[in-house]
Design an enzyme around this catalytic site. Structure first.
Site, short mmCIF file in Angstrom:
data_model
loop_
_atom_site.label_atom_id
_atom_site.label_comp_id
_atom_site.label_asym_id
_atom_site.label_seq_id
_atom_site.Cartn_x
_atom_site.Cartn_y
_atom_site.Cartn_z
N GLU A 156 44.28 40.69 44.33
CA GLU A 156 42.96 40.87 44.94
C GLU A 156 42.90 40.05 46.21
O GLU A 156 43.27 38.87 46.22
CB GLU A 156 41.86 40.42 43.98
CG GLU A 156 40.45 40.47 44.56
CD GLU A 156 39.39 40.01 43.57
OE1 GLU A 156 39.58 40.26 42.36
OE2 GLU A 156 38.39 39.39 44.00
N GLU A 164 33.45 36.82 50.98
CA GLU A 164 32.44 36.68 49.93
C GLU A 164 31.45 35.62 50.38
O GLU A 164 31.81 34.63 51.02
CB GLU A 164 33.06 36.24 48.61
CG GLU A 164 33.91 37.27 47.93
CD GLU A 164 34.43 36.74 46.59
OE1 GLU A 164 33.88 37.14 45.55
OE2 GLU A 164 35.37 35.92 46.61
#
Length: 413
Positions: free
Chosen positions: A163, A168
């Site tokens: 990932e 974020e």
């Protein structure tokens, strides 16, 4: 008169098209320019369309359901209730405090709705410049993200799939975003990453910002607004498997609550919106960039394939190495080995050498490409030049007043 946003897009498209010799293609297709071996943006969505219309289903799939793994509070819906174009060239992902269809979540009756989109089965990439220009929401419990998962997740599961979190943000950190990798032995709270904080107390929710990674074999570099803040390589994963030398697909979502951001509280305003201006992936059919060829058919080359700051950029026999694979960033940068082509010390005088350096958003790292195949540093208004018109291997590249000479002409292939 064209809007600043439209002009920005046109200029960036022109830069990529001239340097990469690209041709226009349909959505999510690789563009291969005849005779060059180069490719244009392999994925691009600028979210143009009527207000209220759905996202392009040939590019994106809308996931539905809840997420017990992160203990998020939202239910992801399909259709346009939580993801729609605004008619101004944006995709708006909206988190709402509602439950219009008695959705059930891991904790009982769902309290919120939102949207999560991915390109699985429609587009994937292995290496390149991956970016999104977005304005994130504010508020406790908000968790916007732009990220990627390995296309083999259905076979090997997570975290073996790998990932890459390009961006974020958790609402309690309004001035900071995070870039992280997850893989076998370094996942979840043990993910490997870093944060980037805006200077002078600025808040990300107050404007659009560009979040990107430059991704090459055994290297990922994160940036915000063209400023690189983190690079990760296999040396960082503690002897575990580096899970990032394979294809990945894209994901955009706005989560509500969860282990990391915590739940919304009385201070959290709904609806909350993640406004996405554009998403693009630029790579080549060699997956790591394209050669820039100049005098005597030789290539712009990072000396010794050394990614250290200050490494000279030179002319050298074309050899297909990573030191000769260049990509064009949407911010006007030209990049190799995860760093930027840079005019030393921001100089503007004839003869100032160019080098490789951390991408920092400065004018010394901005380049424009003319239809005549000049590569120009606008700050100096001078051309990328082979010193002394000398085609010998190792000749340093510099900037010089544009003359139209063969030592200032560049093509890709």
């Amino acid at each position: 008169m064209a809007s600043p946003r439209t002009l920005r897009r046109c200029l960036l498209a022109a830069l990529s098209a001239v340097l990469l010799g690209s041709v226009a293609v349909g959505p999510a297709h690789r563009a291969e320019a005849a005779g060059t071996g180069a490719a244009a943006a392999t994925f691009s969505d600028t979210f143009d369309g009527p207000a209220g219309s759905a996202v392009n289903s040939s590019k994106w799939t809308q996931e539905t359901g809840d997420n017990v793994n992160n203990h998020e509070r939202e239910y992801y819906t399909s259709g346009t209730n939580n993801a729609a174009l605004d008619g101004q060239g944006h995709l708006v992902i909206t988190a709402k405090k509602e439950n219009p269809a008695n959705y059930q979540c891991w904790y009982g009756t769902c309290q919120y709705t939102s949207a999560r989109l991915n390109t699985s089965g429609k587009f994937s990439a292995q290496y390149g410049h991956v970016e999104a220009r977005m304005k994130i929401p504010r508020g406790q419990g908000m968790w916007p993200a732009f990220w990627m998962l390995g296309t083999d997740i259905g076979q090997v599961g997570w975290p073996n799939s790998g990932e890459i979190d390009v961006m974020e943000n958790v609402g309690f950190e309004p001035s900071t975003v995070h870039g992280t990798i997850h893989g076998p032995g370094y996942s979840g709270s043990a993910g490997i990453g870093a944060g980037y904080t805006l200077p002078n107390g600025q808040v990300f929710a107050d404007g659009f910002h560009t979040f990107a990674v430059d991704w090459a074999p055994n290297s990922i570099t994160w940036s915000v607004d063209g400023i690189a803040y983190e690079t990760r390589t296999p040396a960082d994963v503690g002897g575990n498997t580096w899970a990032f030398n394979k294809p990945f697909f894209l994901i955009l979502n706005l989560a509500v609550g969860g282990y990391w951001p915590g739940d919304p509280n009385s201070s959290t305003a709904f609806p909350a919106q993640l406004v996405v201006d554009s998403v693009s992936v630029t790579t080549s059919d060699t997956a790591t960039g394209a050669a820039i060829k100049g005098l005597a058919g030789k290539c712009a080359d990072v000396a010794g394939a050394n990614s250290a700051n200050g490494t000279p950029v030179q002319l050298y026999d074309c050899n297909g190495s990573a030191a000769q694979k260049w990509t064009v960033g949407s911010d006007g940068t030209v990049r190799a080995l995860g760093k930027c082509l840079d005019v030393t010390s921001g100089g503007t005088a004839d003869g100032t050498p160019v080098q490789l350096y951390d991408c920092n958003g400065s004018a010394a790292q901005k380049w424009a490409v003319s239809a005549a195949h000049d590569i120009v540093n606008p700050q100096a208004n001078k051309c990328l030049d082979v010193t002394g018109n000398n085609s010998a291997n190792g000749t340093r590249l510099q900037i010089w007043t544009c003359t139209g000479g063969a030592n200032q002409k560049w093509t890709v292939g």
